[in-house]
Design a protein around this motif. Structure first.
Motif, PDB file in Angstrom:
ATOM      1  N   ARG A 127       8.782 -42.002 -41.699  1.00 36.49           N
ATOM      2  CA  ARG A 127       7.431 -42.413 -42.112  1.00 36.49           C
ATOM      3  C   ARG A 127       7.207 -41.875 -43.515  1.00 36.49           C
ATOM      4  O   ARG A 127       7.225 -40.671 -43.737  1.00 36.49           O
ATOM      5  N   ILE A 128       7.001 -42.770 -44.476  1.00 29.34           N
ATOM      6  CA  ILE A 128       6.905 -42.370 -45.868  1.00 29.34           C
ATOM      7  C   ILE A 128       5.492 -42.622 -46.367  1.00 29.34           C
ATOM      8  O   ILE A 128       4.976 -43.736 -46.294  1.00 29.34           O
ATOM      9  N   VAL A 129       4.876 -41.560 -46.853  1.00 27.57           N
ATOM     10  CA  VAL A 129       3.494 -41.600 -47.337  1.00 27.57           C
ATOM     11  C   VAL A 129       3.496 -41.336 -48.837  1.00 27.57           C
ATOM     12  O   VAL A 129       4.209 -40.446 -49.318  1.00 27.57           O
ATOM     13  N   GLY A 130       2.723 -42.087 -49.579  1.00 30.60           N
ATOM     14  CA  GLY A 130       2.578 -41.862 -51.009  1.00 30.60           C
ATOM     15  C   GLY A 130       1.121 -41.647 -51.377  1.00 30.60           C
ATOM     16  O   GLY A 130       0.241 -42.350 -50.873  1.00 30.60           O
ATOM     17  N   VAL A 131       0.873 -40.660 -52.223  1.00 35.74           N
ATOM     18  CA  VAL A 131      -0.484 -40.367 -52.677  1.00 35.74           C
ATOM     19  C   VAL A 131      -0.493 -40.384 -54.198  1.00 35.74           C
ATOM     20  O   VAL A 131       0.199 -39.585 -54.843  1.00 35.74           O
TER      21      VAL A 131
END
Length: 207
Positions: free
Chosen positions: A140-144
């Protein structure tokens, strides 16, 4: 080749004992709340100790350069990296298709969904176990997007697969602070990391 650094003394401290952290991060280092917690200073990343999770630093054995940071427990881990980004841009929106294409090239797939921090990717990618066995690993890849930086968090194990577990790990991500620095950098270049004071280098490990 990489190896692991285990951050000593602070890796099992906690900012809370389960439940939800009241936070609106990840933060820019210049915008941290006034009444704030103590974070481990890794240069471009400042990590808040979190209950039951070890903090590990990946470094290149040949150059000695720090390449990445992980929070780890028996359920899974999250890899944290920060990158230079244009002011007011959406670097995360630009690189998501590239990550999805790479997952496809490796024989897997990627789907988008909305999460706590906006659009995130669920990637299923074939992986080889130490014994040579083949598995499909879910990431699961999250970008902020921040002010001139992008924070990317890659979750594996239960934090990628179980929504209840993921919620607690997202609390840890929400406490991360990024230090961009004022110097010019190419867009997409990883921000510099360094070992924290008091870290003990451990040879071997996984990288």
């Amino acid at each position: 080749m990489t190896s692991d650094e285990a951050v000593t003394e602070q890796d099992t401290e906690t900012t809370e004992q389960g439940g939800t952290v009241e936070a609106t991060g990840p933060y820019d280092v210049d915008e941290l709340p006034d009444a704030d917690i103590e974070r481990v200073d890794l240069g471009s990343l400042l990590i808040a100790p979190f209950s039951g999770r070890d903090l590990r630093v990946h470094y290149d054995e040949e150059s000695g350069e720090v390449r990445g940071v992980q929070l780890v427990d028996e359920q899974g881990d999250v890899d944290l990296r920060a990158f230079a980004a244009p002011r007011g841009g959406d670097l995360w929106g630009e690189i998501r298709p590239q990550i999805a294409a790479e997952a496809s090239r490796l024989g897997g797939n990627a789907t988008e969904r909305e999460g706590r921090f906006g659009t995130e990717l669920l990637c299923e990618v074939p992986a080889t176990l130490p014994d040579g066995g083949q598995v499909v690993q879910l990431r699961r890849i999250v970008g902020v997007n921040g002010p001139r930086w992008l924070l990317r968090a890659t979750f594996t194990g239960a934090p990628a697969e179980d929504e209840a577990v993921a919620a607690v790990w997202d609390d840890a991500l929400a406490q991360v602070a990024v230090r961009r620095g004022g110097h010019a950098m190419p867009v997409g270049e990883q921000l510099d990391l360094r070992l924290p004071d008091g870290a003990v280098r451990q040879e071997g490990g996984h990288g």
